[in-house]
Structure formats: structure tokens, C-alpha cells
Scaffold this motif. Structure first.
Motif, PDB file in Angstrom:
ATOM      1  N   LEU A 189       0.733  -0.869   0.343  1.00 55.01           N
ATOM      2  CA  LEU A 189       0.243  -0.143  -0.664  1.00 55.01           C
ATOM      3  C   LEU A 189       0.573   1.382   0.030  1.00 55.01           C
ATOM      4  CD1 LEU A 189      -2.345  -1.213   2.781  1.00 55.01           C
ATOM      5  CD2 LEU A 189      -3.127  -1.356   0.467  1.00 55.01           C
ATOM      6  N   ILE A 190       0.346   2.395  -1.127  1.00 50.10           N
ATOM      7  CA  ILE A 190       1.596   3.604  -0.747  1.00 50.10           C
ATOM      8  C   ILE A 190       0.517   5.085  -0.442  1.00 50.10           C
ATOM      9  CG2 ILE A 190       2.453   5.262  -2.446  1.00 50.10           C
ATOM     10  CD1 ILE A 190       3.140   2.504  -4.833  1.00 50.10           C
ATOM     11  N   PRO A 191       0.632   5.407   0.468  1.00 51.79           N
ATOM     12  CA  PRO A 191       0.665   6.215   1.349  1.00 51.79           C
ATOM     13  C   PRO A 191       0.444   7.509   0.256  1.00 51.79           C
ATOM     14  CG  PRO A 191       1.837   5.930   3.024  1.00 51.79           C
ATOM     15  CD  PRO A 191       2.273   4.889   1.500  1.00 51.79           C
ATOM     16  N   ARG A 192      -0.292   8.180   0.515  1.00 55.22           N
ATOM     17  CA  ARG A 192      -0.027   9.495  -0.273  1.00 55.22           C
ATOM     18  C   ARG A 192      -1.100  11.233   0.695  1.00 55.22           C
ATOM     19  NH1 ARG A 192      -2.498   8.409  -5.229  1.00 55.22           N
ATOM     20  NH2 ARG A 192      -4.493   9.685  -6.027  1.00 55.22           N
ATOM     21  N   LYS A 193      -0.507  12.270   0.656  1.00 54.13           N
ATOM     22  CA  LYS A 193      -1.210  13.171   1.818  1.00 54.13           C
ATOM     23  C   LYS A 193      -2.444  13.996  -0.053  1.00 54.13           C
ATOM     24  CE  LYS A 193       0.548  13.005   5.049  1.00 54.13           C
ATOM     25  NZ  LYS A 193       0.469  13.287   5.765  1.00 54.13           N
ATOM     26  N   VAL A 194      -3.443  14.801   1.106  1.00 55.73           N
ATOM     27  CA  VAL A 194      -4.316  14.891  -0.154  1.00 55.73           C
ATOM     28  C   VAL A 194      -3.905  16.947  -0.031  1.00 55.73           C
ATOM     29  CG1 VAL A 194      -6.786  15.789   0.021  1.00 55.73           C
ATOM     30  CG2 VAL A 194      -6.275  13.189   1.126  1.00 55.73           C
ATOM     31  N   PRO A 195      -3.645  17.127  -0.815  1.00 55.91           N
ATOM     32  CA  PRO A 195      -3.791  18.806  -1.191  1.00 55.91           C
ATOM     33  C   PRO A 195      -4.642  20.040  -0.758  1.00 55.91           C
ATOM     34  CG  PRO A 195      -3.430  17.975  -3.278  1.00 55.91           C
ATOM     35  CD  PRO A 195      -3.861  16.689  -2.278  1.00 55.91           C
ATOM     36  N   PRO A 196      -4.721  20.946  -0.073  1.00 55.06           N
ATOM     37  CA  PRO A 196      -5.508  21.148   0.384  1.00 55.06           C
ATOM     38  C   PRO A 196      -6.065  21.655  -1.089  1.00 55.06           C
ATOM     39  CG  PRO A 196      -2.941  22.655   0.285  1.00 55.06           C
ATOM     40  CD  PRO A 196      -2.719  21.247   0.170  1.00 55.06           C
ATOM     41  N   CYS A 197      -7.418  22.410  -0.405  1.00 56.83           N
ATOM     42  CA  CYS A 197      -8.128  23.402  -2.149  1.00 56.83           C
ATOM     43  C   CYS A 197      -8.991  24.407  -1.049  1.00 56.83           C
ATOM     44  CB  CYS A 197      -8.928  22.227  -2.292  1.00 56.83           C
ATOM     45  SG  CYS A 197     -10.235  22.887  -3.698  1.00 56.83           S
ATOM     46  N   LEU A 198      -9.696  24.384  -0.294  1.00 55.12           N
ATOM     47  CA  LEU A 198      -9.980  25.477   0.363  1.00 55.12           C
ATOM     48  C   LEU A 198      -9.802  26.098   1.339  1.00 55.12           C
ATOM     49  CD1 LEU A 198     -14.300  23.637  -0.117  1.00 55.12           C
ATOM     50  CD2 LEU A 198     -13.057  25.155  -1.434  1.00 55.12           C
ATOM     51  N   LYS A 199      -9.838  27.057   1.867  1.00 56.80           N
ATOM     52  CA  LYS A 199      -9.169  27.861   2.325  1.00 56.80           C
ATOM     53  C   LYS A 199     -10.111  28.309   3.746  1.00 56.80           C
ATOM     54  CE  LYS A 199      -6.850  31.226  -0.818  1.00 56.80           C
ATOM     55  NZ  LYS A 199      -6.721  32.818  -1.271  1.00 56.80           N
ATOM     56  N   PRO A 200      -9.397  28.875   4.844  1.00 55.06           N
ATOM     57  CA  PRO A 200     -10.253  28.435   6.228  1.00 55.06           C
ATOM     58  C   PRO A 200     -11.645  29.364   6.263  1.00 55.06           C
ATOM     59  CG  PRO A 200      -8.385  28.261   6.884  1.00 55.06           C
ATOM     60  CD  PRO A 200      -7.966  28.311   5.440  1.00 55.06           C
ATOM     61  N   ASP A 201     -11.083  30.813   5.619  1.00 52.89           N
ATOM     62  CA  ASP A 201     -12.509  31.601   5.381  1.00 52.89           C
ATOM     63  C   ASP A 201     -13.213  31.049   4.893  1.00 52.89           C
ATOM     64  OD1 ASP A 201     -10.818  32.025   3.651  1.00 52.89           O
ATOM     65  OD2 ASP A 201     -10.728  34.292   3.583  1.00 52.89           O
ATOM     66  N   GLU A 202     -12.857  30.285   3.783  1.00 50.11           N
ATOM     67  CA  GLU A 202     -14.627  29.744   2.542  1.00 50.11           C
ATOM     68  C   GLU A 202     -14.961  28.767   3.828  1.00 50.11           C
ATOM     69  OE1 GLU A 202     -12.722  30.049  -1.018  1.00 50.11           O
ATOM     70  OE2 GLU A 202     -11.544  28.942  -0.447  1.00 50.11           O
ATOM     71  N   VAL A 203     -14.686  28.189   4.581  1.00 50.29           N
ATOM     72  CA  VAL A 203     -15.459  26.542   5.310  1.00 50.29           C
ATOM     73  C   VAL A 203     -15.498  27.071   6.058  1.00 50.29           C
ATOM     74  CG1 VAL A 203     -14.564  25.075   3.507  1.00 50.29           C
ATOM     75  CG2 VAL A 203     -13.459  25.729   5.581  1.00 50.29           C
ATOM     76  N   HIS A 204     -15.368  28.657   7.275  1.00 50.10           N
ATOM     77  CA  HIS A 204     -15.168  28.664   8.819  1.00 50.10           C
ATOM     78  C   HIS A 204     -17.109  28.527   9.353  1.00 50.10           C
ATOM     79  CE1 HIS A 204     -15.116  30.538  12.302  1.00 50.10           C
ATOM     80  NE2 HIS A 204     -16.646  31.409  12.156  1.00 50.10           N
ATOM     81  N   SER A 205     -17.762  28.646   8.057  1.00 52.37           N
ATOM     82  CA  SER A 205     -19.484  28.895   8.372  1.00 52.37           C
ATOM     83  C   SER A 205     -19.859  26.907   9.141  1.00 52.37           C
ATOM     84  CB  SER A 205     -20.602  29.111   7.191  1.00 52.37           C
ATOM     85  OG  SER A 205     -19.932  28.766   6.499  1.00 52.37           O
ATOM     86  N   PHE A 206     -19.153  26.145   8.307  1.00 47.84           N
ATOM     87  CA  PHE A 206     -19.371  25.198   8.896  1.00 47.84           C
ATOM     88  C   PHE A 206     -19.640  24.411  10.505  1.00 47.84           C
ATOM     89  CE2 PHE A 206     -19.215  24.380   4.260  1.00 47.84           C
ATOM     90  CZ  PHE A 206     -20.391  24.553   3.893  1.00 47.84           C
ATOM     91  N   GLY A 207     -18.623  25.667  10.805  1.00 46.68           N
ATOM     92  CA  GLY A 207     -18.227  25.171  11.706  1.00 46.68           C
ATOM     93  C   GLY A 207     -17.322  24.458  12.717  1.00 46.68           C
ATOM     94  N   TRP A 208     -16.496  24.151  11.178  1.00 49.01           N
ATOM     95  CA  TRP A 208     -14.991  23.036  12.236  1.00 49.01           C
ATOM     96  C   TRP A 208     -13.710  23.503  11.698  1.00 49.01           C
ATOM     97  CZ3 TRP A 208     -16.440  18.353  12.990  1.00 49.01           C
ATOM     98  CH2 TRP A 208     -16.854  17.240  13.027  1.00 49.01           C
ATOM     99  N   ILE A 209     -14.214  24.869  11.395  1.00 47.49           N
ATOM    100  CA  ILE A 209     -12.632  25.255  11.038  1.00 47.49           C
ATOM    101  C   ILE A 209     -12.443  26.471  12.184  1.00 47.49           C
ATOM    102  CG2 ILE A 209     -10.721  25.853   9.125  1.00 47.49           C
ATOM    103  CD1 ILE A 209     -10.998  23.202  10.066  1.00 47.49           C
TER     104      ILE A 209
END
Length: 886
Positions: free
Chosen positions: A10-30
Motif C-alpha cells: 500500500l502506498i500512502p499519499r497526502k491530500v493537497p489543500p483546496c479550500l481556505k479556512p475563511d471559505e469553510v468557517h461557517s460549517f463550524g469545524w475550522i
């Protein structure tokens, strides 16, 4: 391009970022980056998403990973698997948590075992888009040859149709990706392969009569393709293209000279973007799967002669998800894609010539309204308040106050050291290294103070550097200072310039320790990357503390271990040397102070280090900070008090006391011992007072050799008539039998004759014209062999019922004084006696005598001493006339 590498692990790899924190702040997680961080989420969950080696699986897995990571703060790792057949087992064992695209038609047995019977894997619903596998041919070749037909599998039995396909051995088969030189389809893994290709039974007699069928790799299935060719008795051999599969298909699609027959699947944009057409196979039915035995694939002993079914792609998850990560499980159940969604991402990937990550991110940004419904609300206790460290409890405030107090005390001590640095008690204890101890203590104190502030990357690194370097300076100074005593005490002979260790040598050793410490700290800082992180102090609050990067390489752990071992060796050396010199007679009882300082640091470290090393999830970080700060300050104060403050305070009090005595006797004439040449003996006294540890300190601790010791005379001898005065240089003397007895500088004056006596006088008494005189109960005793080994150059002096240990430069001089004192005691006779202070202010009941010394015709200094009887003797000794009136 998506790699089709058939990795064996199995080969692990990272997920690159896409959305900025201020774009998803309204969901309450970030927490948004531009807002003050007064609330933070709990430690993020860790999710592993399996991704298969084709494009649609990559795109759906990347979208799921980006949304979990960017919108919900989950740590996501993509796990690329080399085969899809073990996906149920990986989910059940927790190797992965989720697979968004499982082709279930050939995994019905695994589904029944893991999902239905064992409940080890959860069915999270349908992916949304459908899939289908089949055989395809390039349309241009078909259109250019209207006389032939590729409408169905039966066309492949006609020679004119087969002649358009590549001949056997035209296309090179793929090699294994591990560089071993073997084939991708090796006969050990796939029993139906020969030299990297599959030759069905009907072609084995003469493979040149058969044509090529292209396939990506043998792991894409259970052998259904190979068995279909065998069952339908088609004159085809299977060539495995591996990573070259898509490239060869695109080249084939652009020409009409030959036809290429190959296996492929939908959804894949390749089939839409290039002119390919399907080739019909017998209709799929349930008996196709029931009659097929994968272990006999490629033989006539099993059967598979059907098309592939339309796949209703499944989402499968680990059964532990609902309990361990309920909100993540909810998100994965909501996750779904339409055929349009997946086609759009594939189009961006192929036509837009962007990476799969970029194509997935582009879809996320364009489809916010769709995926926003998938994000669940965080739990009520998800976010915790960030408390300033000093408002989280009284610990930080108390430790800060103690740090300020200690730092002020260090400044006062340094001033006192500068003020009284000329005193023998200070010079005897290596003032340069006392100043180094104060410097190291200040560094450690500042490091402890930084521990009470809210952490940042800078303060975390600075705290580690100051604490480590300060520890090295303190322990290193203690080690080299103790080593000098040990080195001197290791010689059984009289101390000479050859046995002394210079300050320059010791400072060089301390510099080497500091440079080594700095090199280790630099390596640790580069690889461990200390940073600020949130540490929980309650169910609803966190504080900022220091940690290293969680993904620091093993080298960081190794460097940290070496750094701890470096300080442990310093502490062990200090304790060992302190133990070896604990009974060495040193001026001002320094050996016991050194040993006690080392033991205190050792005991403190044994208590503090294990608590400080425990993970913050086990022990409250505020408790850790209190133990760490309090323990370090305790050890620090102990060392400074024992090795620096004690001698400075001792000298300061002695100076105050001497000043009081001097004020009381300033009108009186100062008494001086009868000696030859006032200038000579004044210089000798000054030289004796200026002696450092080498003179007043340890004089050897080697084992005493057997046999008698030849007495050696030391000091000045003056004969007046039938009386002989013997005057010693400055020796060290302390009372025995007392734990807190300290060494003090004294002179011995022995009067031999009809009225023998022994007088002891400290430098302070000498300045005030005082002394302690003993006429009875006086004796000197040489040390036994075992004690002589521990205290060479020493002898026991009994005065008025008390026993004192007197330290001389070597054993021979000690033997000489034993003989002199015992001779005086024998001349005096009797027992009892006592001590009377030689002071003019004594009672008039005591008979006084005047000692007048004339040197070179000039009248010397006269004083009055108390003697037991009255008489008068006038004698002439050399050029000096001494009048002693009894």
C-alpha cells in the motif's frame, strides 16, 4: 497522468489543500486564519481513504479527502492499493476506513462474508455514477474497412477481421515495476501467464496464428478476460501494456491502418474523447459468475463466456466509523456523484491537461451548493476555549514570580561575588566558575520563565536552547570545578605547580561541552521543528504549549535521545566526582557542598524528567508545567546556594563581624607574632591569605602507603633563651564530629620550654590582636592508615576536650607538627587546662605579659597577652631583641 503502477504494498499519499479556512468557517469545524483564535477544535480525527489505480476512483477519493480535510479539519491519508480484490479485508482490519468506488459484481462472496455475516464492513450506499467494463475497438479502423465487421465476438472467428489486429509478438509486454526485470504478468502470481502474456489452449500449438488482445494488467479482474477467450475459443493472446496502456490506445485511436482490440471500462473519458466502439459479448446472467472458478482461469476446466454487468458502484466503510467518528461516517453516507459530475472531472483532467488533484478541486469550487449539504454540524463539545496560560491557573503566575525572585537573587549574588572576591574564602572556591554557575543559572531561570508564557515556535525553540545550554554551563562548571579537587586529591605528595589544573584548561573543557551542546541543539531544532500546539486542560479549554512536529523522522528521536544522554552524563560525572571528594578536606567545607549539590540535582531529575516526558493526554499540562518549573528552580537554587551564595554570605558576615571588632579595638595596638623581619612575614601572611584551593583546599586522597613518615618541619622557628617558638603558615582546620563544621584558615603557635602552650589564631583574630591559647589538655594524634588515605596531610589536634582536623600540605609536615605539639604537651605535663582568649580586655585576674620586638634597632609592635605565671626573661636572638616579661 494517474500511475497504473502495480505496487506490491500500500502506498500512502497526502491530500493537497483546496479550500481556505475563511471559505469553510461557517460549517463550524475550522477556525478562520484571520480571526483571533479564542476557540479551537479538538484533536483531529485520522481517516485513511483507499484509492484504486483508475481515474474515477482517484477523483472521487480526492474530493472526499479534500472536503474532510479542508471543511471538517480531518487528517486524511490516501492509500493506493495494487489490487481491489482485498478491499473488504482491508476495511475490516482497519488498514483503511473508506473506499468510495467498489466494483461489487466480482466480489459478491466477500460482501456476503464481511458485510452480511460478520458486520465488519458497513455498506454506506451507492457512489452515484454507474460503471461498465467491456471489449472495445478503434472506430477508424472499422470505418476504413467496411468489408469487415467488429459488431460482436463472433466476428473474431473470421480471418479477414483477425488480419486487422496486430500479429502475435508484435507489441512488447510490460515488465514488473520493481526493476527486477520480470514480467508484469509473472507465472508465479498468475498461473495462466507464459513469458508475460496469456496464450489460451487453442493457440499454444502455434501462437503465430493468433492475434493480440490488449489489456492494462492482470490484476484488473479475476481472470474473466482470459477465461472468456478460452471459453469462446477465440484465436487471441493477451498482451499486458501496464503503464503504456492508455498511451498505446490513444495512438491506436488516431490511425486506421490496424485495429486494436482491448479491455476498458466506463466511466473513463478516454472512451468519450477518442473514437472507440464496443464489441458485443454474450449477455451477462447470474450463471456466468456461478460457473466461473478464478483458480482455474485460462483453462478448459472452468467457464466464463459473458459480458460484464452494469456496475452499481458501492461505498464501503469500516464498521468502527459510526462509533469512533460519527460525523465523518455521516459525511461519507451523504457523499455521492452523478455521471455528469465524474465526467466533468475526467474532462478537466484529460482535456484541460491538469492533475487529478486540480480537477477535483475545480469541481469542489464549482459545486459548493451540492457538497455543502454533505457537511454535518460539529458536536456541541467539539470546539474548546483557548485560555492564556496565566489565566488557566495560579501555577504560571507563581512560577513567574519565583523566576523573577531567583533572577534578582542571582544579580545580588553576582554583586556580592564582585564585592568580596578578594577574600580567601571566595578565592579558594574558584570565583571564575562561580560566575559561570550564576550565568548558567540565569539562562535556566529565563527558560523556566518562558515556560509560563503562551507558546510560539520562537519561544519553544528558545526555551529548549536556554534550558539545555544553561544546564550545560551549570553542570559543566560543577564538573570541572570538582575535577580540580579530585585531581589534587588524587596525589599523595605535597601539592606543587605540576599537580595544579589551570583555569584556562578547565575553561577549555567547559567550552568544548558548550559547543557540543549547541551542535546537538541545532540538529534537534532542524529535524524536530518545535512548534506551538494546543494542550487540553479541561473538557472545554486548552492552552498553548510546545511539541515537536508529529511527523518528525526517527532521526529527531535519536537526536533528542543523544541530547538527554549528554546531560545525563554531565550529571553522572558531577555526582561521581562529588562522591569521590565528599571526605576530602577542602577549605570552607566545599567538598560536602559540591556532593550535596550533585545529589540534589540527581534526585530532582529522577522525579521531574519522567513526569515531564509523559504525554499531555495522560497528565494535565498545567501539572507538568508546575512540576517541571518547580523542580528545575529547586535544583537551581540548591546549586547556587551551596556553591556561590554560601561562601559569599559567609565572607559578608565575617567582614561585618570583623568591622565590629575593629571599631572596638581601633585605639589599641595590634598584636603580632614574634617573627624575623616584619616585612618578610607580612608578605608571607599576604601570600598565605592569597592562596586558593591549591593551598587551603584538598591535598590528596590517594591511599596511604605503609611504613613510617619522616617528619618535615614547616613554618618559622624562633629560639628565645630556653624557649622555642614555632609558627606555622596558614593551615585549614575544622572540628570533627559535626556535620556542618566548616574549614577555617588558622595559624598554629607552639611555645616549647618551661611554660609550654599552643595557640590558634585566625586571620580575623590576628588583625584584632586576639587568639586562643591552650596550656593543658593538648595533644596531637597522627591519623590511622585508613583515615590517612582519605585525609592525607592531616592530623588530629585535641584542645580542651575538643578534637580538630588540621590540614597541612603533606603527610611529612603533618608528622612534624604532631611531634612538635606532643613535645610541648609533654613539657607542660598535667591534665585539664582550657582556652583563654588573648585579648587586652580580659579580666585583670589574669597575669599579663608584654612582648616587645625590636628589629634592626627600631621599636616594633607591643601587645599584652595572658600567661599563667609572672617572670621576666631578657634574651637576645640574632639581630632582634625580644623582651618577654612574665
Amino acid at each position: 497522468m494517474i500511475s497504473l503502477s502495480a505496487a506490491q504494498s500500500l502506498i500512502p499519499r497526502k491530500v493537497p489543500p483546496c479550500l481556505k479556512p475563511d471559505e469553510v468557517h461557517s460549517f463550524g469545524w475550522i477556525q478562520p486564519a484571520d480571526m483571533r483564535e479564542d476557540r479551537v477544535p479538538r484533536d483531529p480525527w485520522n481517516v485513511r481513504i483507499e484509492v484504486d489505480q483508475w481515474l474515477s476512483s482517484n477523483l472521487s477519493s480526492i474530493v472526499a479527502g479534500m472536503l474532510l480535510q479542508d471543511a471538517m479539519g480531518v487528517n486524511v491519508t490516501l492509500i493506493e492499493a495494487s489490487t481491489t480484490m482485498d478491499v473488504h479485508e482491508r476495511l475490516a482490519s482497519g488498514v483503511v476506513h473508506f473506499n468510495p468506488e467498489v466494483w461489487g459484481s466480482n466480489k459478491q462472496a466477500q460482501y456476503e462474508q464481511y458485510v452480511v455475516r460478520r458486520n465488519a464492513v458497513d455498506d454506506l450506499g451507492l457512489t452515484g455514477y454507474t460503471a461498465h467494463s467491456g471489449w472495445y475497438v478503434n472506430s477508424r479502423a472499422v470505418e476504413s474497412n467496411p468489408q469487415v465487421s467488429f459488431a460482436s465476438w463472433q466476428s473474431l472467428t473470421r480471418r479477414d477481421t483477425l488480419d486487422l489486429l496486430p500479429r502475435y509478438n508484435t507489441t512488447p509486454t510490460a515488465r514488473a515495476p520493481d526493476g527486477s526485470g520480470g514480467y508484469l504478468c509473472d507465472s508465479q502470481t498468475y498461473r495462466f501467464c507464459t513469458d508475460g502474456i496469456f496464450i489460451p489452449p487453442q493457440c499454444r500449438a502455434d501462437p503465430t496464428q493468433c492475434r493480440e488482445f490488449w489489456h492494462a494488467r492482470p490484476s484488473f479482474g479475476l481472470g474473466q478476460i482470459e477465461q472468456s477467450i478460452t471459453t469462446l475459443n477465440l484465436p487471441l493472446v493477451v498482451v499486458y501494456n501496464g503503464d503504456e496502456h492508455v498511451k498505446r490506445l490513444r495512438e491506436c485511436a488516431q490511425q486506421a491502418a490496424y485495429a486494436c482490440l482491448f479491455f476498458y471500462w466506463e466511466p473513463e473519458s478516454l472512451l468519450n474523447e477518442h473514437p472507440f466502439q464496443p464489441l458485443a459479448l454474450p449477455r451477462y446472467n447470474s450463471t456466468c459468475v456461478e460457473r466461473f472458478n478464478a483458480s482455474l482461469a485460462g483453462t478448459t476446466d472452468t467457464w466464463y463466456g459473458c459480458d460484464w454487468p452494469v456496475e452499481m458502484l458501492q461505498k464501503l466503510g469500516a464498521a468502527t466509523l459510526p462509533a469512533a467518528m460519527p460525523q465523518v461516517n455521516t459525511f461519507l453516507r451523504f457523499l455521492s456523484f452523478t455521471d455528469v459530475d465524474i465526467s466533468r472531472m475526467q474532462h478537466d483532467y484529460n482535456v484541460g491537461n491538469v492533475s487529478a488533484d486540480a480537477a477535483a478541486c475545480a469541481w469542489i469550487r464549482a459545486s459548493t451548493k451540492k457538497w455543502a449539504r454533505w457537511i454535518p454540524s460539529p458536536p456541541a463539545d467539539y470546539a474548546r476555549f483557548v485560555l492564556p496560560l496565566r489565566s488557566a491557573g495560579a501555577t504560571a503566575t507563581v512560577v513567574s514570580f519565583l523566576c523573577a525572585l531567583v533572577l534578582a537573587a542571582l544579580g545580588v549574588t553576582l554583586a556580592g561575588l564582585a564585592r568580596y572576591g578578594d577574600a580567601p574564602a571566595i578565592r579558594a572556591q574558584s570565583p571564575p566558575f562561580m560566575r559561570q554557575i550564576l550565568l548558567g543559572a540565569a539562562l535556566v531561570d529565563v527558560a523556566v520563565f518562558l515556560d509560563t508564557l503562551d507558546a510560539s515556535a520562537g519561544t519553544c525553540a528558545a526555551r529548549a536552547w536556554l534550558l539545555s545550554l544553561g544546564t550545560t554551563v551549570v553542570l559543566g562548571s560543577l564538573v570541572v570545578k570538582t575535577y580540580r579537587i579530585f585531581h589534587l586529591a588524587a596525589s599523595a605528595r605535597c601539592i606543587t605547580s605540576r599537580t595544579r589544573v589551570s583555569n584556562a584548561t578547565l575553561f577549555a573543557a567547559l567550552s568544548v561541552l558548550a559547543v557540543a551542546n549547541a551542535a546537538l541543539l541545532l540538529a534537534w531544532t532542524l529535524v524536530a521543528q518545535p512548534r506551538a500546539t494546543y494542550l487540553p486542560v479541561s473538557a472545554t479549554a486548552v492552552v498553548l504549549g510546545c511539541r515537536t512536529q508529529p511527523d518528525s523522522p526517527g532521526f529527531a528521536t535519536a537526536v533528542s535521545a543523544v541530547l538527554y544522554a549528554f546531560h545525563a552524563m554531565q550529571l553522572a560525572g558531577a555526582c561521581w566526582l562529588g562522591f569521590r571528594i565528599r571526605k576530602t578536606a577542602t577549605a570552607f567545607n566545599e567538598s560536602k557542598s559540591i556532593a550535596l549539590a550533585g545529589y540534589t540535582v540527581l534526585l530532582t531529575a529522577a522525579f521531574v524528567v519522567p513526569i515531564a516526558a509523559v504525554d499531555n493526554d495522560v497528565i494535565d499540562p498545567l501539572v507538568q508545567a508546575a512540576v517541571r518549573g518547580g523542580g528545575v528552580l529547586l535544583a537551581l537554587v540548591t546549586i547556587v546556594v551551596l556553591l556561590v551564595v554560601r561562601p559569599v554570605v559567609t565572607v559578608a558576615f565575617a567582614r561585618v563581624k570583623d568591622a565590629q571588632h575593629h571599631a572596638r579595638h581601633q585605639q589599641q595596638k595590634k598584636w603580632r607574632w614574634a617573627r624575623w623581619g616584619a616585612g618578610k612575614h607580612a608578605a608571607a601572611a599576604a601570600e598565605s591569605d592569597a592562596h586558593s584551593l591549591d593551598t587551603l583546599g584538598a591535598t590528596g586522597s590517594a591511599s596511604s602507603s605503609g611504613g613510617s613518615v619522616q617528619p618535615v618541619e614547616d613554618g618559622d622557628t624562633v629560639q628565645v633563651g630556653n624557649m622555642i617558638f614555632r609558627i606555622s603558615p596558614v593551615y585549614a582546620m575544622k572540628r570533627t564530629g559535626s556535620l556542618f563544621a566548616s574549614w577555617r584558615a588558622v595559624r598554629l603557635l607552639v611555645l616549647l620550654g618551661d611554660r609550654p602552650m599552643v595557640m590558634t589564631q585566625t586571620p580575623a583574630q590576628e588583625r584584632d590582636g586576639r587568639g586562643d591559647m591552650y596550656t593543658r589538655g593538648v595533644s596531637a594524634i597522627p591519623l590511622a592508615c585508613d583515615l590517612a588515605a582519605q585525609h592525607p596531610g592531616c592530623f588530629l589536634l585535641q584542645l580542651a576536650g575538643h578534637t580538630y582536623l588540621v590540614q597541612t600540605p603533606c603527610r611529612g609536615i603533618a608528622a612534624g607538627w604532631v611531634a612538635t605539639i606532643n613535645a610541648a604537651a609533654a613539657g607542660g605535663g598535667g591534665a585539664g587546662g582550657g582556652c583563654r582568649a588573648c585579648d587586652r580586655d580580659r579580666s585583670e585576674k589574669e597575669t599579663s605579659a608584654t612582648v616587645l620586638v625590636r628589629l634592626g634597632g627600631e621599636e616594633g609592635i607591643s601587645t599584652t597577652v595572658a600567661l599563667p605565671a609572672a617572670a621576666e626573661t631578657v634574651a637576645t636572638a640574632g639581630t632582634a631583641t625580644v623582651y618577654i616579661n612574665y
